[in-house]
Design a protein around this motif. Structure first.
Motif, PDB file in Angstrom:
ATOM      1  N   ASN A   1       3.371   2.333  -0.530  1.00  0.00           N
ATOM      2  CA  ASN A   1       4.519   3.185  -0.195  1.00  0.00           C
ATOM      3  C   ASN A   1       4.102   4.358   0.701  1.00  0.00           C
ATOM      4  OD1 ASN A   1       6.576   1.754  -1.441  1.00  0.00           O
ATOM      5  ND2 ASN A   1       6.183   2.708  -3.436  1.00  0.00           N
ATOM      6  N   TYR A   2       2.924   4.941   0.410  1.00  0.00           N
ATOM      7  CA  TYR A   2       2.420   6.007   1.284  1.00  0.00           C
ATOM      8  C   TYR A   2       2.275   5.471   2.701  1.00  0.00           C
ATOM      9  CZ  TYR A   2       0.872   8.370  -3.054  1.00  0.00           C
ATOM     10  OH  TYR A   2       0.808   8.966  -4.292  1.00  0.00           O
ATOM     11  N   LYS A   3       1.630   4.318   2.783  1.00  0.00           N
ATOM     12  CA  LYS A   3       1.348   3.731   4.088  1.00  0.00           C
ATOM     13  C   LYS A   3       2.632   3.495   4.874  1.00  0.00           C
ATOM     14  CE  LYS A   3      -0.462  -0.372   6.219  1.00  0.00           C
ATOM     15  NZ  LYS A   3      -1.171  -1.642   6.064  1.00  0.00           N
ATOM     16  N   ASN A   4       3.596   2.919   4.180  1.00  0.00           N
ATOM     17  CA  ASN A   4       4.883   2.604   4.783  1.00  0.00           C
ATOM     18  C   ASN A   4       5.569   3.854   5.320  1.00  0.00           C
ATOM     19  OD1 ASN A   4       7.965   1.460   4.246  1.00  0.00           O
ATOM     20  ND2 ASN A   4       6.440  -0.101   4.707  1.00  0.00           N
ATOM     21  N   LEU A   5       5.599   4.886   4.477  1.00  0.00           N
ATOM     22  CA  LEU A   5       6.231   6.142   4.875  1.00  0.00           C
ATOM     23  C   LEU A   5       5.483   6.783   6.045  1.00  0.00           C
ATOM     24  CD1 LEU A   5       8.143   8.568   4.451  1.00  0.00           C
ATOM     25  CD2 LEU A   5       6.532   9.415   2.742  1.00  0.00           C
ATOM     26  N   LEU A   6       4.154   6.802   5.972  1.00  0.00           N
ATOM     27  CA  LEU A   6       3.367   7.480   7.009  1.00  0.00           C
ATOM     28  C   LEU A   6       3.502   6.765   8.348  1.00  0.00           C
ATOM     29  CD1 LEU A   6       0.177   8.417   4.934  1.00  0.00           C
ATOM     30  CD2 LEU A   6       2.083   9.889   5.620  1.00  0.00           C
TER      31      LEU A   6
ATOM     32  N   ASN B   1      18.037  -5.196   1.923  1.00  0.00           N
ATOM     33  CA  ASN B   1      17.326  -4.701   3.097  1.00  0.00           C
ATOM     34  C   ASN B   1      15.987  -5.415   3.291  1.00  0.00           C
ATOM     35  OD1 ASN B   1      16.107  -3.065   5.092  1.00  0.00           O
ATOM     36  ND2 ASN B   1      15.389  -1.602   3.536  1.00  0.00           N
ATOM     37  N   PHE B   2      15.898  -6.212   4.361  1.00  0.00           N
ATOM     38  CA  PHE B   2      14.654  -6.912   4.689  1.00  0.00           C
ATOM     39  C   PHE B   2      13.821  -6.155   5.729  1.00  0.00           C
ATOM     40  CE2 PHE B   2      16.657 -10.502   2.634  1.00  0.00           C
ATOM     41  CZ  PHE B   2      15.588 -11.231   2.142  1.00  0.00           C
ATOM     42  N   THR B   3      14.264  -5.006   6.206  1.00  0.00           N
ATOM     43  CA  THR B   3      13.451  -4.262   7.172  1.00  0.00           C
ATOM     44  C   THR B   3      12.288  -3.598   6.429  1.00  0.00           C
ATOM     45  OG1 THR B   3      14.383  -2.019   7.048  1.00  0.00           O
ATOM     46  CG2 THR B   3      15.659  -3.660   8.272  1.00  0.00           C
ATOM     47  N   PRO B   4      11.237  -3.203   7.150  1.00  0.00           N
ATOM     48  CA  PRO B   4      10.086  -2.603   6.458  1.00  0.00           C
ATOM     49  C   PRO B   4      10.351  -1.203   5.924  1.00  0.00           C
ATOM     50  CG  PRO B   4       9.504  -3.355   8.690  1.00  0.00           C
ATOM     51  CD  PRO B   4      10.989  -3.376   8.592  1.00  0.00           C
ATOM     52  N   ILE B   5      11.478  -0.595   6.298  1.00  0.00           N
ATOM     53  CA  ILE B   5      11.765   0.760   5.835  1.00  0.00           C
ATOM     54  C   ILE B   5      12.398   0.700   4.450  1.00  0.00           C
ATOM     55  CG2 ILE B   5      13.027   2.894   6.283  1.00  0.00           C
ATOM     56  CD1 ILE B   5      12.914   2.200   9.231  1.00  0.00           C
ATOM     57  N   LYS B   6      11.849   1.500   3.539  1.00  0.00           N
ATOM     58  CA  LYS B   6      12.369   1.532   2.176  1.00  0.00           C
ATOM     59  C   LYS B   6      13.482   2.567   2.093  1.00  0.00           C
ATOM     60  CE  LYS B   6      10.809   2.105  -2.568  1.00  0.00           C
ATOM     61  NZ  LYS B   6       9.663   2.139  -3.462  1.00  0.00           N
ATOM     62  N   PHE B   7      14.695   2.126   1.868  1.00  0.00           N
ATOM     63  CA  PHE B   7      15.816   3.062   1.771  1.00  0.00           C
ATOM     64  C   PHE B   7      16.164   3.326   0.310  1.00  0.00           C
ATOM     65  CE2 PHE B   7      16.605   1.237   6.040  1.00  0.00           C
ATOM     66  CZ  PHE B   7      16.639   2.415   6.764  1.00  0.00           C
TER      67      PHE B   7
END
Lengths: 206, 206
Positions: B12-17, A170-176
């Motif tokens: 990770n906080y930043k990404n999720l928020l 996964n290269f998208t910025p969302i961490k799955f």
């Protein structure tokens, strides 16, 4: 081979040994490996013992034999067919990445929801996303590289999992998170850069 | 903020928020964060306390305030200038990656040792590698993305470190250790795919 730590070490051994081969090395000693990878040499010998690789502390290990054994363990005796979903700049660069084929990885198609990108006649065709489920089933595709825009990432991941793809890079910025259906490895390029920027800025001020 | 674990959590906080913001969220609770990121909610609250972010278990935390604070800690108040070394397909894709600028990361130039790739008049110019040391010093560049062929990777990394670059995001297949001069984050795409292939093949046979 039962855990992720072991498989990562295996890949690191392989990487290092291939590099040493380009320098002309034929044999390697567990101490060299442990120094370079910063793990204990007894762990290296234990791993090699588990893989059935013979050699000894004095005479060293034959690099060709280790690499053949590692490829066998990794299931590299057959070509692995991989698809790329999302054919923007990063997706297209990965579709044409020269480093895959020598590792037995073949990109067999790209997919995009933009009809203007579809080009079925190419060596590596770009197909419309609608055709993905059928393609995956027909060709028995198990691995996909996902480079779609963030907004459609979750939908795309679900589509891949429902089609039977078991592993997604996964290269998208969302961490799955990985699920029972699909294992996800996340590569977040912006993250990695932000991490570097933080470390470097901190070094400047201390 | 003293260790890599903390900075990774921060990212990770930043990404999720940011993701929650796109869904319309204004407030977030430490329990939501801990569930999503699979860490304890007390650790989340401790981190927020350390950053000086106020809020409470009942009322939640204001997402805008947390994000502003995180950007402040990350030193995101100024644009970070980054160069790309090696302008093959991956390098060019990264030079034009749309996800950087909204995070305050600006790619200011590419470098290549192939004169036919040099194009100085573009928005993001591609310069010859010979000009790198001067450019880095003049523009005070601290971060580089390295996408060169494996054979010249070590030489390129040395050149970057000697020029004063303090952080390198390494896309070559060679895994480099960080040194006192330069911090290296390695992204090995082939590795990640091999790891997925192994896991997926193993699941099929068990």
């Amino acid at each position: 081979m039962t855990n992720k730590g072991q498989i990562l070490r295996l890949l690191n051994y392989k990487n290092l040994l291939k590099h040493l081969q380009t320098l002309g090395f034929k044999k390697v000693f567990s101490d060299n490996i442990s120094d370079t990878l910063e793990i204990s040499s007894s762990l290296v010998r234990k791993d090699f013992g588990n893989f059935g690789i013979t050699g000894n502390r004095k005479g060293g290990y034959d690099i060709d034999s280790i690499l053949a054994k590692i490829d066998e363990i990794l299931g590299k005796d057959e070509i692995q067919k991989v698809i790329v979903v999302g054919t923007g700049r990063i997706g297209q660069a990965l579709m044409n990445y020269q480093g895959f084929i020598k590792e037995g990885i073949q990109i067999v198609a790209g997919f995009d929801n933009d009809f203007s990108k579809v080009s079925e006649g190419e060596d590596i065709p770009i197909l419309h996303l609608d055709k993905l489920p059928e393609f995956v089933k027909e060709k028995n595709i198990k691995i996909a590289i996902m480079c779609v825009p963030q907004l459609v990432a979750k939908h795309t991941l679900d589509m891949l999992a429902n089609s039977g793809v078991g592993g997604v890079l996964n290269f998208t910025p969302i961490k799955f998170q990985s699920s029972n259906e699909v294992t996800v490895n996340n590569i977040n390029i912006v993250h990695e850069l932000e991490n570097l920027i933080y470390i470097v800025n901190k070094q400047k001020t201390t």
